[in-house]
Design a protein around this motif. Structure first.
Motif, mmCIF file in Angstrom:
data_model
loop_
_atom_site.group_PDB
_atom_site.id
_atom_site.type_symbol
_atom_site.label_atom_id
_atom_site.label_comp_id
_atom_site.label_asym_id
_atom_site.label_seq_id
_atom_site.Cartn_x
_atom_site.Cartn_y
_atom_site.Cartn_z
ATOM 1 N N UNK A 1 0.773 -1.189 -0.019
ATOM 2 C CA UNK A 1 0.037 0.082 -0.101
ATOM 3 C C UNK A 1 0.867 1.044 0.010
ATOM 4 N N UNK A 2 0.666 2.111 -0.893
ATOM 5 C CA UNK A 2 1.524 2.695 -1.037
ATOM 6 C C UNK A 2 1.192 4.006 0.207
ATOM 7 N N UNK A 3 2.446 4.895 0.874
ATOM 8 C CA UNK A 3 2.245 6.392 1.796
ATOM 9 C C UNK A 3 0.798 7.144 1.918
ATOM 10 N N UNK A 4 0.489 7.338 1.062
ATOM 11 C CA UNK A 4 -0.420 8.510 0.939
ATOM 12 C C UNK A 4 -1.972 7.695 0.716
ATOM 13 N N UNK A 5 -2.004 6.079 0.505
ATOM 14 C CA UNK A 5 -3.512 5.631 0.368
ATOM 15 C C UNK A 5 -3.542 5.577 2.018
ATOM 16 N N UNK B 1 -1.212 6.560 4.767
ATOM 17 C CA UNK B 1 -2.043 7.952 5.252
ATOM 18 C C UNK B 1 -3.811 8.862 5.772
ATOM 19 N N UNK B 2 -4.292 8.311 3.923
ATOM 20 C CA UNK B 2 -5.343 8.277 3.901
ATOM 21 C C UNK B 2 -6.343 8.023 4.788
ATOM 22 N N UNK C 1 -7.339 13.668 0.897
ATOM 23 C CA UNK C 1 -6.299 15.214 0.102
ATOM 24 C C UNK C 1 -5.252 13.953 -0.823
ATOM 25 N N UNK C 2 -4.682 13.458 0.130
ATOM 26 C CA UNK C 2 -2.953 12.700 0.506
ATOM 27 C C UNK C 2 -3.428 11.498 -0.556
ATOM 28 N N UNK C 3 -3.971 10.873 -0.307
ATOM 29 C CA UNK C 3 -4.765 9.646 -1.513
ATOM 30 C C UNK C 3 -4.901 9.925 -2.954
ATOM 31 N N UNK C 4 -5.896 11.206 -3.279
ATOM 32 C CA UNK C 4 -6.118 11.785 -4.372
ATOM 33 C C UNK C 4 -4.640 12.859 -5.162
ATOM 34 N N UNK C 5 -3.383 12.805 -4.510
ATOM 35 C CA UNK C 5 -2.614 13.516 -4.676
ATOM 36 C C UNK C 5 -1.631 12.724 -5.342
ATOM 37 N N UNK C 6 -1.502 11.564 -4.617
ATOM 38 C CA UNK C 6 -0.950 10.495 -4.994
ATOM 39 C C UNK C 6 -1.622 9.664 -6.612
ATOM 40 N N UNK D 1 -3.202 11.630 -8.383
ATOM 41 C CA UNK D 1 -2.716 12.384 -9.860
ATOM 42 C C UNK D 1 -1.141 12.391 -9.878
ATOM 43 N N UNK D 2 -0.364 12.426 -9.936
ATOM 44 C CA UNK D 2 0.403 12.255 -9.567
ATOM 45 C C UNK D 2 0.631 10.647 -10.378
ATOM 46 N N UNK D 3 0.473 9.327 -10.180
ATOM 47 C CA UNK D 3 0.737 8.290 -10.535
ATOM 48 C C UNK D 3 0.608 7.932 -12.284
ATOM 49 N N UNK D 4 -1.115 9.027 -12.065
ATOM 50 C CA UNK D 4 -2.027 9.966 -13.661
ATOM 51 C C UNK D 4 -0.934 10.977 -14.520
ATOM 52 N N UNK D 5 -0.010 11.471 -14.064
ATOM 53 C CA UNK D 5 0.732 12.293 -15.128
ATOM 54 C C UNK D 5 1.892 11.562 -14.930
#
Lengths: 281, 172
Positions: free
Chosen positions: B1-5, B7-8, B161-166, B168-172
């Protein structure tokens, strides 16, 4: 400058001579010193004022000197009051506990066949549609589904509906799903006491299936009849606090206010086992 | 599991537990408008709409379990209902609705009214309790719960927010 000194000096000398002369003459004539007396007369009010101020200052100084002592004494008295209040509280708690145990002893004496288990309420259900709570005793302590829950003075509280190892859920007698066989103490009338959603918010229950010609009296005590096997006979459910007609006006039902004060309940007893004999409430 | 996920997830669990304790320990005794508000369905709806159908389903399940525990009686009604509602909120957020406050307000109102209807269903059908009284209780419960829509929206949005940012980053 010499001129000034000479003038002032001569004036002062002349004044001194006059004062001394007047004083000596006054003494010789047997009178007091008119200069000092006049001065004292003029300064007396101011002296009085200063003297009074000094007195106050002296008092203040004395108070300040005693302040530490008084403060210590005050602290000691406060501590003493706190100790006494704690003792009173403990005494009140002990008295309440004593009363509860006395009632329990009475209950055990009058119902020797009861196997009782004390339990504390952990939490109340937050539903607006039912009335339930959880107890801190479960199947590990011998609690089973269907066990009756009462107060220390034998007032019906509810029935166990679910058990865990160390906790159980209780449905109170005012819950819309609750129903028990009941009998009116004064005339022996049998009926069914059941929870009703319209009476739930008011903390009351309904006395239904009353015979057509039966008479319900306000203030009559309603007891469990023992019918159904869940609740032993003779336990106090509550008192009739209202009489109303069924929809359509074909029959009547009683509104029962439970004797157990559910709102302030914290400690209850579970009847784990009981005999078949009938008891007095 | 990613850190952002992670944290969320931890943020949402914290919000959920806070709501559980408020619902079970505080509002079971301290009523608003004479009723106890329901908070956990709002968390499930927010997790679904502001997260995804996966978040909605998972937190709907957890919120449902806690909601059944808070309400007492040992039922499984909300365990099932909130899982479905959380998933549906996520589905609507994924494909139909915008992820903003107006959508959350609308979904929350729906979830609260549906929860009240589920609770009154048995009393309505089997116990034949007075309909007006059931509706009044249901509306009051929904109204009292609605007071928490705004704070919960911001709390859940902040947690996700952390999950969403993560993402978006991976989508870019």
């Amino acid at each position: 400058m010499r001129k000034v000194l000479k003038t002032v000096g001569l004036t002062l000398l002349a004044a001194l001579v006059i004062v001394l002369a007047l004083t000596v003459l006054g003494r010789l004539a047997g009178r007091e010193n008119i200069f000092t007396r006049s001065f004292q007369s003029l300064t007396a009010p101011v002296e009085k004022l200063f003297s009074s101020g000094a007195g106050k200052l002296e008092e203040l100084r004395a108070a300040l000197r005693d302040y530490d002592e008084l403060k210590a004494e005050n602290e000691a008295l406060k501590a003493q009051i706190a100790d006494m209040e704690t003792e009173v509280r403990q005494s009140q708690g002990a008295n309440a506990e004593n009363d509860r145990l006395r009632q329990l002893l009475e209950l055990k004496r009058s119902h020797t066949d009861y196997k009782l288990l004390d339990a504390s309420i952990i939490s109340w259900g937050s539903s607006n549609w039912s009335s339930t709570f959880d107890l801190d005793k479960g199947s590990f302590s011998g609690v089973e589904v269907g066990d009756c829950v009462i107060t220390s003075n034998g007032f019906v509280v509810g029935v166990v509906t679910e058990t865990g190892l160390y906790s159980c859920s209780v449905r109170t007698l005012i819950d819309p799903r609750a129903a028990m066989g009941a009998t009116v103490h004064s005339n022996g009338l049998t009926a069914v006491a059941e929870g009703d959603f319209s009476l739930l918010a008011g903390g009351q229950l309904k006395l239904t299936y009353v015979f057509e010609n039966s008479v319900l009296e306000l203030g009559d005590t309603v007891l469990t009849s023992g019918a159904g096997g869940v609740y032993p006979a003779g336990l106090v459910i509550g008192k009739i606090s209202g009489i109303a007609s069924d929809e359509g006006g074909y029959g009547q039902y009683g509104i029962v206010t439970p004797s157990a004060e559910l709102e302030s309940l914290s400690q209850v007893f579970l009847i784990l086992e009981y005999g078949e004999a009938q008891h007095e409430g | 599991m990613r850190a952002e996920t992670l944290r969320s997830t931890l943020g949402l669990i914290l919000i959920m537990l806070l709501c559980y304790f408020l619902q079970s320990a505080v509002f079971s005794r301290l009523h608003i408008f004479g009723v106890a508000p329901l908070l956990l369905p709002l968390v499930a709806a927010a997790a679904g709409l502001l997260g995804s159908s996966g978040w909605g389903g998972a937190f709907g399940l957890l919120c449902g379990i806690l909601c059944d525990a808070a309400l007492g009686g040992g039922g499984l009604l909300f365990t099932v209902a909130l899982t479905v509602m959380g998933f549906l909120c996520g589905f609507l957020g994924d494909f139909i609705l915008a992820r903003g406050f107006p959508s959350y307000l609308m979904l929350s109102a729906g979830v609260l009214l549906l929860s009240a209807f589920i609770q009154m269903f048995r009393l309505l059908v089997f116990d034949r309790a007075p309909v007006w009284l059931l509706i009044r209780t249901g509306l009051m419960q929904s109204l009292a719960s609605a007071l928490f829509i705004l704070p919960l929206y911001f709390c859940v949005r902040r947690a996700l927010r952390a999950w969403r940012r993560g993402r978006e980053r991976s989508a870019h």
